[in-house]
Design a protein around this motif. Structure first.
Motif, PDB file in Angstrom:
ATOM      1  N   ASN A  25     -43.265  15.938 -32.716  1.00  0.00           N
ATOM      2  CA  ASN A  25     -43.813  14.684 -32.234  1.00  0.00           C
ATOM      3  C   ASN A  25     -43.151  14.345 -30.901  1.00  0.00           C
ATOM      4  N   GLN A  26     -43.215  15.308 -29.954  1.00  0.00           N
ATOM      5  CA  GLN A  26     -42.472  15.096 -28.708  1.00  0.00           C
ATOM      6  C   GLN A  26     -43.170  14.111 -27.786  1.00  0.00           C
ATOM      7  N   GLU A  27     -42.355  13.430 -26.991  1.00  0.00           N
ATOM      8  CA  GLU A  27     -42.854  12.404 -26.070  1.00  0.00           C
ATOM      9  C   GLU A  27     -42.045  12.496 -24.787  1.00  0.00           C
ATOM     10  N   VAL A  28     -42.507  11.812 -23.754  1.00  0.00           N
ATOM     11  CA  VAL A  28     -41.664  11.699 -22.568  1.00  0.00           C
ATOM     12  C   VAL A  28     -40.661  10.575 -22.857  1.00  0.00           C
ATOM     13  N   VAL A  29     -39.395  10.911 -22.782  1.00  0.00           N
ATOM     14  CA  VAL A  29     -38.348   9.962 -23.182  1.00  0.00           C
ATOM     15  C   VAL A  29     -37.394   9.705 -22.017  1.00  0.00           C
ATOM     16  N   ILE A  30     -37.182   8.420 -21.736  1.00  0.00           N
ATOM     17  CA  ILE A  30     -36.204   8.013 -20.727  1.00  0.00           C
ATOM     18  C   ILE A  30     -34.981   7.472 -21.455  1.00  0.00           C
ATOM     19  N   THR A  31     -33.826   7.999 -21.083  1.00  0.00           N
ATOM     20  CA  THR A  31     -32.571   7.488 -21.627  1.00  0.00           C
ATOM     21  C   THR A  31     -31.876   6.691 -20.528  1.00  0.00           C
ATOM     22  N   PRO A  32     -31.905   5.363 -20.597  1.00  0.00           N
ATOM     23  CA  PRO A  32     -31.196   4.562 -19.595  1.00  0.00           C
ATOM     24  C   PRO A  32     -29.675   4.742 -19.703  1.00  0.00           C
ATOM     25  N   ARG A  33     -28.987   4.207 -18.715  1.00  0.00           N
ATOM     26  CA  ARG A  33     -27.547   4.496 -18.559  1.00  0.00           C
ATOM     27  C   ARG A  33     -26.664   4.007 -19.700  1.00  0.00           C
ATOM     28  N   ASN A  34     -27.103   2.991 -20.401  1.00  0.00           N
ATOM     29  CA  ASN A  34     -26.197   2.402 -21.402  1.00  0.00           C
ATOM     30  C   ASN A  34     -26.559   2.726 -22.849  1.00  0.00           C
ATOM     31  N   SER A  47     -21.508   4.966 -20.744  1.00  0.00           N
ATOM     32  CA  SER A  47     -22.144   4.564 -19.498  1.00  0.00           C
ATOM     33  C   SER A  47     -22.285   5.843 -18.688  1.00  0.00           C
ATOM     34  N   HIS A  48     -23.502   6.247 -18.428  1.00  0.00           N
ATOM     35  CA  HIS A  48     -23.731   7.600 -17.911  1.00  0.00           C
ATOM     36  C   HIS A  48     -24.964   7.610 -17.025  1.00  0.00           C
ATOM     37  N   PHE A  49     -25.293   8.761 -16.473  1.00  0.00           N
ATOM     38  CA  PHE A  49     -26.505   8.864 -15.664  1.00  0.00           C
ATOM     39  C   PHE A  49     -27.731   8.720 -16.577  1.00  0.00           C
ATOM     40  N   ALA A  50     -28.777   8.122 -16.024  1.00  0.00           N
ATOM     41  CA  ALA A  50     -30.038   8.011 -16.751  1.00  0.00           C
ATOM     42  C   ALA A  50     -30.766   9.352 -16.670  1.00  0.00           C
ATOM     43  N   MET A  51     -31.626   9.623 -17.639  1.00  0.00           N
ATOM     44  CA  MET A  51     -32.370  10.897 -17.641  1.00  0.00           C
ATOM     45  C   MET A  51     -33.787  10.704 -18.175  1.00  0.00           C
ATOM     46  N   ILE A  52     -34.632  11.653 -17.785  1.00  0.00           N
ATOM     47  CA  ILE A  52     -36.029  11.625 -18.242  1.00  0.00           C
ATOM     48  C   ILE A  52     -36.419  13.045 -18.634  1.00  0.00           C
ATOM     49  N   GLY A  53     -37.197  13.166 -19.690  1.00  0.00           N
ATOM     50  CA  GLY A  53     -37.633  14.510 -20.084  1.00  0.00           C
ATOM     51  C   GLY A  53     -38.476  14.452 -21.330  1.00  0.00           C
ATOM     52  N   MET A  54     -38.687  15.633 -21.910  1.00  0.00           N
ATOM     53  CA  MET A  54     -39.489  15.731 -23.130  1.00  0.00           C
ATOM     54  C   MET A  54     -38.531  15.823 -24.303  1.00  0.00           C
ATOM     55  N   ALA A  55     -38.768  14.994 -25.317  1.00  0.00           N
ATOM     56  CA  ALA A  55     -37.848  14.978 -26.456  1.00  0.00           C
ATOM     57  C   ALA A  55     -38.557  14.512 -27.710  1.00  0.00           C
ATOM     58  N   GLU A 100     -26.527  18.773 -28.333  1.00  0.00           N
ATOM     59  CA  GLU A 100     -25.894  17.796 -27.431  1.00  0.00           C
ATOM     60  C   GLU A 100     -25.785  18.309 -26.003  1.00  0.00           C
ATOM     61  N   LEU A 101     -26.039  19.602 -25.789  1.00  0.00           N
ATOM     62  CA  LEU A 101     -25.764  20.163 -24.461  1.00  0.00           C
ATOM     63  C   LEU A 101     -26.523  19.431 -23.350  1.00  0.00           C
ATOM     64  N   ILE A 102     -27.802  19.159 -23.574  1.00  0.00           N
ATOM     65  CA  ILE A 102     -28.595  18.526 -22.508  1.00  0.00           C
ATOM     66  C   ILE A 102     -28.063  17.127 -22.174  1.00  0.00           C
ATOM     67  N   PRO A 103     -27.941  16.220 -23.155  1.00  0.00           N
ATOM     68  CA  PRO A 103     -27.385  14.910 -22.781  1.00  0.00           C
ATOM     69  C   PRO A 103     -25.950  14.984 -22.270  1.00  0.00           C
ATOM     70  N   TYR A 104     -25.169  15.904 -22.801  1.00  0.00           N
ATOM     71  CA  TYR A 104     -23.762  16.029 -22.390  1.00  0.00           C
ATOM     72  C   TYR A 104     -23.661  16.365 -20.907  1.00  0.00           C
ATOM     73  N   ASP A 305     -30.594   0.251 -16.509  1.00  0.00           N
ATOM     74  CA  ASP A 305     -29.342  -0.263 -17.068  1.00  0.00           C
ATOM     75  C   ASP A 305     -29.505  -0.709 -18.523  1.00  0.00           C
ATOM     76  N   ALA A 306     -30.676  -0.453 -19.071  1.00  0.00           N
ATOM     77  CA  ALA A 306     -30.930  -0.839 -20.458  1.00  0.00           C
ATOM     78  C   ALA A 306     -30.107   0.023 -21.416  1.00  0.00           C
ATOM     79  N   SER A 307     -30.123  -0.365 -22.694  1.00  0.00           N
ATOM     80  CA  SER A 307     -29.343   0.405 -23.668  1.00  0.00           C
ATOM     81  C   SER A 307     -30.200   0.918 -24.826  1.00  0.00           C
ATOM     82  N   ASP A 308     -31.522   0.919 -24.612  1.00  0.00           N
ATOM     83  CA  ASP A 308     -32.417   1.496 -25.612  1.00  0.00           C
ATOM     84  C   ASP A 308     -33.307   2.551 -24.972  1.00  0.00           C
TER      85      ASP A 308
END
Ligand SMILES: C[C@H](CCC(=O)NCCS(=O)(=O)O)[C@H]1CC[C@H]2[C@@H]3CC[C@@H]4C[C@H](O)CC[C@]4(C)[C@H]3C[C@H](O)[C@]12C
Length: 324
Positions: A25-34, A47-55, A100-104, A305-308
């Motif tokens: 059930n993959q989607e385009v997912v944005i992980t904000p910094r928080n 507190s990290h870099f934001a990322m976008i991708g398929m997850a 964890e490699l990709i988010p790490y 800067d969101a956390s969700d």
């Protein structure tokens, strides 16, 4: 099977085909910094870099297949069956689970040089995300606009190879894939002279004869050669739009049409999606098997800067532009 490509034009682009006989059930997912990542080794990335991708999102966690961070660094995980070997859980500071490699990496690195030092003495463990998602045998391509590397965790440890072609498919291990290109050094986009037997009258009866022998099948070694040949001969253009379009054409040289890759029990591997992230702008473009229009999701259109997590379901319905 999968194919991933890193490509420079007016901007830098990174993307992949995901080929499989079933879909998550993959989607385009944005992980904000928080968004907080609690690593399995006990560390926290808060507190990290934001990322976008398929997850796939499971339990509020983004299980990324491929992603790019706000600094333009990208990674994709591709199947590497029978060769990937992850260490048993050690819970040391330098150990992370394979999922964890990709988010790490994307949380903290900006360039390939930084990734190389982060990976120096890193241990990838086989800790499962959950019973539903055990660790899967992957290898990774990581790229910025200047360089690409391949990361393989084999029985004899972690290998980080420079990837001079900016392409990754699946088995065999990367050094063998690269070596195999030697066998195709005679191929050309131009029709070559008659080297076969100059005294025979051999006619160049068609354009494109210089690439006869380029493997056309869907095996991972063949896709590696074909995607590399296509990428290496790709023209450069004036606009970003043309680049993105061209990028999808490069990926479509290794596209899998339903029916051509029979994996048994009436299952067929096919290209579920193709993606192209413009790593300069953080816009993630994709197509799906049934919808060949390009859709786009922009990292910078969100509050980073969101956390969700922010997620957008894929457009999978065929859409036809009827003219009359
Ligand atoms: C199967 C895919 C590769 C496609 C491919 O190459 N198919 C050839 C099949 S075959 O070789 O021809 O038989 C790969 C690519 C990325 C992977 C996900 C990465 C995140 C997460 C990691 C967790 O640890 C396990 C679950 C998880 C969702 C992973 C599931 C699956 O593993 C994904 C989709």
């Amino acid at each position: 099977m999968c194919t991933s490509v890193s490509f420079n034009g007016n901007h830098h682009y990174f993307g992949r085909n995901l080929d499989l006989d079933y879909t998550f059930n993959q989607e385009v997912v944005i992980t904000p910094r928080n968004v907080v990542f609690e690593l399995r080794n006990g560390q926290t990335l808060s507190s990290h870099f934001a990322m976008i991708g398929m997850a796939v999102i499971s339990d509020n966690y983004p299980l990324y297949f491929d992603a790019t961070n706000e600094k333009g660094l990208s990674i994709a995980g591709l199947n590497y069956p029978k060769n990937a070997f992850y260490q048993p859980d050690e819970k040391t500071e330098n150990s992370i689970a394979s999922f964890e490699l990709i988010p790490y990496v994307l949380s903290q690195c900006t360039t390939i040089d930084e990734v190389k030092s982060l990976l120096d003495d890193l241990i990838i463990t086989d800790v499962a995300f959950s019973p539903e998602f055990p660790s899967s045998p992957l290898h990774w391509i990581i790229a910025d606009k200047h360089a690409a590397i391949t990361v393989e965790s084999d029985r004899d440890g972690l290998h980080v190879y420079d990837n001079p072609v900016g392409v990754l498919t699946n088995n065999p291990p990367f050094p063998t894939q690269l070596f195999n290109l030697n066998n195709y050094r005679h191929l050309s986009a131009k029709t070559s002279a008659n080297f076969f037997a100059p005294q025979l009258d051999l006619d160049a009866y068609s354009n494109g004869m210089g690439a006869i022998g380029l493997p056309g099948d869907l095996s991972s070694m063949s896709r590696f050669v074909r995607a590399t040949f296509t990428k290496e001969h790709s023209l450069k253009f004036q606009t970003v739009e043309e680049d993105i379009n061209q990028f999808f054409h490069i990926l479509s040289s290794v596209w899998q049409t339903k029916g051509l890759c029979d994996v048994g029990e009436e299952h067929y591997e096919y290209t579920i999606y193709s993606s192209c992230c413009d790593t300069d702008t953080g816009i993630y473009y994709y197509k799906t098997y049934n919808n060949s229009q390009i859709s786009a999701v922009s990292l910078h259109h969100e509050n980073l800067d969101a956390s969700d997590l922010i997620h957008y379901p894929l457009v999978t319905k065929t859409s036809i532009h009827s003219i009359n």
